[in-house]
Scaffold this motif. Structure first.
Motif, short mmCIF file in Angstrom:
data_model
loop_
_atom_site.label_atom_id
_atom_site.label_comp_id
_atom_site.label_asym_id
_atom_site.label_seq_id
_atom_site.Cartn_x
_atom_site.Cartn_y
_atom_site.Cartn_z
N GLN A 92 15.89 26.28 49.02
CA GLN A 92 15.17 25.99 47.77
C GLN A 92 15.66 26.89 46.63
O GLN A 92 15.87 26.45 45.51
N ASN A 93 15.84 28.17 46.95
CA ASN A 93 16.37 29.10 45.95
C ASN A 93 17.74 28.67 45.45
O ASN A 93 18.03 28.69 44.25
N LYS A 94 18.57 28.25 46.38
CA LYS A 94 19.94 27.84 46.04
C LYS A 94 19.96 26.54 45.26
O LYS A 94 20.65 26.42 44.24
N ASP A 95 19.21 25.56 45.72
CA ASP A 95 19.26 24.23 45.13
C ASP A 95 18.49 24.11 43.81
O ASP A 95 18.88 23.35 42.93
N LYS A 96 17.40 24.87 43.69
CA LYS A 96 16.53 24.70 42.52
C LYS A 96 16.48 25.93 41.62
O LYS A 96 15.77 25.93 40.62
N GLY A 97 17.23 26.96 41.98
CA GLY A 97 17.27 28.14 41.13
C GLY A 97 15.98 28.95 41.17
O GLY A 97 15.67 29.68 40.23
N PHE A 98 15.21 28.83 42.26
CA PHE A 98 14.00 29.61 42.40
C PHE A 98 14.33 31.07 42.70
O PHE A 98 15.47 31.40 43.04
N HIS A 99 13.32 31.92 42.60
CA HIS A 99 13.50 33.35 42.86
C HIS A 99 12.43 33.80 43.85
O HIS A 99 11.68 34.74 43.61
N LEU A 100 12.37 33.14 44.99
CA LEU A 100 11.35 33.40 45.98
C LEU A 100 11.86 34.32 47.07
O LEU A 100 13.03 34.26 47.45
N VAL A 101 10.97 35.17 47.59
CA VAL A 101 11.36 36.11 48.65
C VAL A 101 10.32 36.10 49.76
O VAL A 101 9.17 35.67 49.58
N ASN A 102 10.72 36.60 50.89
CA ASN A 102 9.86 36.70 52.06
C ASN A 102 9.02 37.97 51.99
O ASN A 102 9.55 39.07 51.93
N ALA A 103 7.70 37.81 52.01
CA ALA A 103 6.80 38.97 51.98
C ALA A 103 6.32 39.35 53.37
O ALA A 103 5.72 40.41 53.55
N GLY A 104 6.59 38.49 54.37
CA GLY A 104 6.19 38.82 55.74
C GLY A 104 6.16 37.59 56.64
O GLY A 104 5.72 36.53 56.22
N GLY A 105 6.65 37.75 57.87
CA GLY A 105 6.67 36.65 58.83
C GLY A 105 5.37 36.62 59.65
O GLY A 105 4.86 37.66 60.04
N ILE A 106 4.88 35.41 59.92
CA ILE A 106 3.60 35.28 60.62
C ILE A 106 3.72 34.54 61.95
O ILE A 106 3.28 35.04 62.98
N HIS A 107 4.31 33.34 61.94
CA HIS A 107 4.34 32.58 63.19
C HIS A 107 5.51 31.59 63.22
O HIS A 107 6.17 31.36 62.22
N ILE A 108 5.70 31.00 64.39
CA ILE A 108 6.68 29.93 64.58
C ILE A 108 5.92 28.69 65.05
O ILE A 108 5.00 28.78 65.87
N GLU A 109 6.31 27.54 64.53
CA GLU A 109 5.81 26.26 65.03
C GLU A 109 7.01 25.51 65.61
O GLU A 109 7.83 24.99 64.86
N PRO A 110 7.13 25.46 66.92
CA PRO A 110 8.30 24.79 67.51
C PRO A 110 8.38 23.33 67.06
O PRO A 110 7.41 22.59 67.11
N ILE A 111 9.55 22.93 66.60
CA ILE A 111 9.77 21.54 66.24
C ILE A 111 10.05 20.77 67.54
O ILE A 111 10.54 21.35 68.52
N ALA A 112 9.71 19.49 67.59
CA ALA A 112 9.88 18.74 68.83
C ALA A 112 10.22 17.28 68.55
O ALA A 112 9.97 16.76 67.46
N LEU A 113 10.79 16.64 69.57
CA LEU A 113 11.08 15.21 69.53
C LEU A 113 9.95 14.48 70.24
O LEU A 113 9.63 14.78 71.40
N TYR A 114 9.33 13.54 69.52
CA TYR A 114 8.20 12.79 70.07
C TYR A 114 8.55 11.30 70.15
O TYR A 114 9.33 10.79 69.34
N SER A 115 7.93 10.62 71.11
CA SER A 115 8.14 9.18 71.22
C SER A 115 6.88 8.50 71.73
O SER A 115 6.19 9.03 72.61
N LYS A 116 6.58 7.35 71.17
CA LYS A 116 5.47 6.54 71.66
C LYS A 116 5.94 5.48 72.65
O LYS A 116 5.13 4.77 73.24
N LYS A 117 7.27 5.41 72.81
CA LYS A 117 7.84 4.38 73.67
C LYS A 117 8.40 4.93 74.98
O LYS A 117 8.49 4.20 75.98
N TYR A 118 8.79 6.19 74.97
CA TYR A 118 9.45 6.77 76.15
C TYR A 118 8.80 8.09 76.53
O TYR A 118 8.43 8.89 75.67
N LYS A 119 8.67 8.31 77.85
CA LYS A 119 7.96 9.48 78.34
C LYS A 119 8.86 10.68 78.62
O LYS A 119 8.36 11.79 78.84
N SER A 120 10.15 10.45 78.64
CA SER A 120 11.07 11.57 78.90
C SER A 120 12.36 11.36 78.14
O SER A 120 12.69 10.24 77.71
#
Length: 267
Positions: A92-120
């Motif tokens: 976002q900083n690179k693409d939009k010229g913002f000046h945002l910084v990280n003030a502290g890390g809190i958590h991770i939300e694992p990204i996942a692949l989901y399907s309503k058609k297949y179970k594995s």
């Protein structure tokens, strides 16, 4: 002479008003933080009373997209936001010229692949249609997830901003539909599978470890952070906010409320 004195008095009066206003802003202990509803706003609401005990008023403003919270911090409309990971902030900083910084890390939300058609993952057929986030960093994150399972090969697996044109091998001939992240749960009926960000999966009642057919590892670099405009990271109220969010109270709440690993504290 009288005219000169009058001018001086006007200037002094204006300066006094300006100084008074500046002092009021400087002494203000009210901070407004933008967040997506789940789990970010939930977690922020946990520490409202803790900050109030320190004389700090925390106002939580909810957003349902990934664009306006950063625009609001950059413009000064709000003081901070809590919804994004570092690669997204940097993009976002690179693409939009913002000046945002990280003030502290809190958590991770694992990204996942989901399907309503297949179970594995093994059931996923050839020519399957896969929906992925359309913003640069989360799109790259989704492709890295698929690459980790051997579904595709990327030209450079160390890059976090890969796109479908960087795919060099695609044994199952998967096709990709780029969708705004918040809309991914709603398109699941129209595709064979979708890679969905943690907060939007949670809002849709999906659990990464229970419902995902492919889940990101805990060593993910995509830590969700409190972001502020550069120069504000050392503001006393912001530092107090981060400290409150990185407390044992918040860690315990995350552990008890996300028992399946949908949200993982990093402190």
């Amino acid at each position: 002479m009288k005219k000169a004195i009058a001018i001086v008095l006007v200037v002094l009066a204006a300066f006094a008003v300006f100084a008074s206003g500046s002092a009021e802003v400087k002494q203000s202990n009210k901070i407004t933080v933008g967040a997506t509803p789940q789990p970010h706003a939930e977690i922020l609401n946990l520490v409202i009373d803790d900050l109030a005990a320190q004389g700090i008023t925390l106002v939580v403003k909810e957003f349902t997209d990934y664009v306006t919270p950063n625009e609001a911090v950059e413009s000064g409309e709000i003081d901070a936001n809590y919804f994004q990971h570092i690669p997204y902030l940097e993009a976002q900083n690179k693409d939009k010229g913002f000046h945002l910084v990280n003030a502290g890390g809190i958590h991770i939300e694992p990204i996942a692949l989901y399907s309503k058609k297949y179970k594995s993952l093994a059931d996923l057929p050839k020519n399957a249609k896969i929906a992925i986030p359309n913003d640069p960093t989360n799109e790259g994150r989704a492709l890295l997830l698929l690459a980790s399972a051997g579904l595709i090969t990327l030209a450079d697996s160390s890059r976090l901003d890969s796109t479908p044109i960087d795919i060099t091998s695609n044994p199952k001939n998967l096709s990709f539909t780029e969708v705004e992240a918040a809309s991914l749960p709603r398109v699941m009926e129209d595709v064979d599978a979708a890679v969905i960000n943690g907060n939007y999966a949670l809002a849709a009642g999906l659990s990464a470890t229970k419902d995902g057919i492919l889940v990101e590892g805990a060593d993910s670099p995509y830590v969700n952070i409190v972001a502020v405009k550069a120069g504000n990271e050392n503001n006393d109220a912001i530092k107090a906010l981060v400290k409150a969010l990185q407390s044992d109270k918040v860690k315990k709440w995350i552990t008890e409320n996300y028992k399946n690993g949908e949200v993982i504290a990093v402190f």
